[in-house]
Design an enzyme around this catalytic site. Structure first.
Site, PDB file in Angstrom:
ATOM      1  N   ASP A 149      -6.769   5.331   2.591  1.00  0.00           N
ATOM      2  CA  ASP A 149      -6.723   3.922   2.192  1.00  0.00           C
ATOM      3  C   ASP A 149      -7.933   3.184   2.769  1.00  0.00           C
ATOM      4  O   ASP A 149      -8.684   3.724   3.588  1.00  0.00           O
ATOM      5  CB  ASP A 149      -5.411   3.323   2.719  1.00  0.00           C
ATOM      6  CG  ASP A 149      -4.944   2.133   1.914  1.00  0.00           C
ATOM      7  OD1 ASP A 149      -5.751   1.521   1.204  1.00  0.00           O
ATOM      8  OD2 ASP A 149      -3.741   1.800   2.011  1.00  0.00           O
ATOM      9  N   HIS A 190       0.843  -1.196   0.000  1.00  0.00           N
ATOM     10  CA  HIS A 190       0.000   0.000   0.000  1.00  0.00           C
ATOM     11  C   HIS A 190       0.882   1.252   0.000  1.00  0.00           C
ATOM     12  O   HIS A 190       0.642   2.185  -0.753  1.00  0.00           O
ATOM     13  CB  HIS A 190      -0.914   0.013   1.236  1.00  0.00           C
ATOM     14  CG  HIS A 190      -1.973  -1.051   1.183  1.00  0.00           C
ATOM     15  ND1 HIS A 190      -3.310  -0.784   1.286  1.00  0.00           N
ATOM     16  CD2 HIS A 190      -1.883  -2.392   1.006  1.00  0.00           C
ATOM     17  CE1 HIS A 190      -4.007  -1.909   1.191  1.00  0.00           C
ATOM     18  NE2 HIS A 190      -3.154  -2.904   1.032  1.00  0.00           N
TER      19      HIS A 190
END
Ligand code: UDP
Length: 450
Positions: free
Chosen positions: A118, A20
């Site tokens: 996120d 990520h």
């Protein structure tokens, strides 16, 4: 390093996983080239990796440390999913959530024009909106897996997803239900992870994807989540020796001595570890297929991965116990296949470097990504039995398919897809910038900041 007059200021906040943080970083680099001022917020250990990869290049990204609370069992070097023992993942998630107030203070302090958040932190999106800052969700997972899970959430069914090729096997469904991975992630406060996270995003969702592979699933996801999806392209780090350090030189030299397309690269990502039994079956498959290999066999705390490489095959292969320079390996001419767990970044990198896939998915979005790769004709999956196990013969058959029987077809199709991906990559950032600028300007009119 202050923002220059007129620059749009974006705070980016990825989940604490390598898969990520690095796509967020690549997106950040793209934005800084288009006159955005970017703050990237993560834990100290993740920011250290980011600093290493920026390598003193003069990239104007401001790194902002997220202080995690100190919990027993969770020393600062475990403030990342990379190398964390799997049983500590829930503790890391808990500590992450406990940092919500600190993150809110960071927003208040920086007062950015926009937050890019996120999928694991709905609280971050809410904190931004509460302070008059538009939050935008950036998904580092692909459209197909998100559409698949969103469909399941909406229609309560795995088997009606509008594609016959994207289906879960029975053992995968059982595992998904047991792990609760299908529609929610344990400890995420909303209860409904996939659904809620989209709804918090202001008008659009950014997604690490490209239409050539996922166009129809992107459209379907957009209709399910009621947001316009803006693909960012593959977001791969550029640079010839990216990630290759002195420890890797011997392996790269070995690779350089192999024939073109002769070597299988084996890696199951940054946080998946296969059992000793599974490793032995992979070793048998390698033995039968006779292919050269580089095998990343790490264990959680950096110990011996337990991989047994048969004696006679040692000159055929290299076992890497630490972190491998995946991009440099995949782009090497000697590599002809990638045995992967089908994490989204790994599938994306495989296409980017034109390497066909031998898929061994384990959990979460990996089975869907594997089916997608097979549907696109860029790889095969290792067969599994009813209980989800695989054996050496199945491994050898899959390797053989990619390296011998279907070799030309796989290489051609992955090459064609790669070309299309590169065309989209060129255009993607302009569209991202256009949309973010539009939302910031609208937000400035809509929201009242102190
Ligand atoms: N990676 C790497 N070296 C390793 C293991 C992983 O460079 O030894 C990188 C890989 O190139 C990819 C990321 O880590 O960019 C893994 O992301 P992916 O989505 O494939 O899997 P995850 O680790 O999230 O399950």
């Amino acid at each position: 390093m202050n923002a220059k007059q007129g620059e749009l200021r974006v705070l980016m906040f990825p989940w604490l996983a390598h898969g990520h943080v690095f796509p967020f970083l690549e997106l950040a680099k793209g934005l800084t080239k288009k006159h955005f001022h970017v703050y990237l917020c993560s834990t100290s250990i993740n920011l250290d990796s980011v600093k290493n990869s920026l390598n003193n290049n003069d990239i104007p990204i401001e790194l902002v440390e997220l202080p995690l609370p100190s919990l027993p069992d969770l020393p600062p070097h475990y403030h990342t999913t990379k190398n964390i023992p799997p049983h500590l993942m829930p503790t890391l998630m808990k500590a992450f959530q406990m940092s919500a107030l600190a993150f809110s203070d960071i927003i208040a302090d920086l007062k950015p024009d926009l937050l890019i958040y996120d999928g694991f932190q709905p609280w971050a999106a809410r904190a931004a909106a509460a302070q008059g800052i538009p939050p935008i969700f950036f998904s580092t997972s692909g459209s197909t897996s998100l559409a698949f899970f969103h469909h399941h959430h909406t229609h309560k069914s795995w088997d009606t997803f509008p594609s016959d090729t994207i289906r879960l096997k029975e053992h995968e469904k059982r595992a998904m239900i047991a792990a609760g991975e299908s529609i929610k992630v344990k400890n995420v406060d909303d209860g409904d992870f996939i659904f809620g996270i989209f709804k918090l995003s202001c008008e659009i969702v950014l997604i690490k994807s490209y239409r050539a592979l996922e166009g129809k699933y992107m459209d379907y996801l957009s209709s399910l989540c009621e947001r316009k999806l803006i693909p960012t392209g593959p977001l791969i780090a550029h640079g010839d020796d990216e990630g290759v350090d002195d420890r890797d030189l011997e392996m790269m030299r070995w690779l350089g001595e192999r024939e073109e397309g002769s070597t299988l690269y084996i890696s199951f990502g940054s946080e998946n570890y296969v059992s000793k039994e599974q490793m032995e079956e992979i070793a048998k498959g390698l033995e039968v297929s006779g292919v050269n290999f580089i095998w990343v066999a790490r264990s959680p705390a950096g110990g011996d991965g337990g991989a047994s490489v048969p004696e006679g095959r040692r000159e055929k292969g290299v076992v890497v116990r630490g972190w491998a320079p995946q991009a440099a390996i995949l782009r090497h001419r000697s590599v002809g296949g990638f045995m992967t767990h089908c994490g989204w970044s790994s599938v994306t990198e495989s296409v980017y470097y034109g390497v066909p896939v031998v898929a061994v998915p384990f959990k979460a979005d990996q089975p869907v990504n594997a089916r997608l790769a097979v549907e696109a004709g860029i790889g095969v999956e290792v067969e599994r039995g009813e209980d989800g196990g695989f054996d050496g013969d199945g491994v050898a058959r899959a390797i053989n398919e990619v390296f011998v029987e279907g070799r030309e077809g796989f290489r051609r199709r992955v090459g064609e897809l790669r070309e299309k991906m590169k065309v989209e990559e060129e255009e993607a950032m302009d569209e991202v910038v256009k949309e973010l600028s539009r939302i910031i300007n609208k937000g400035r009119q809509q929201y009242t900041k102190d």
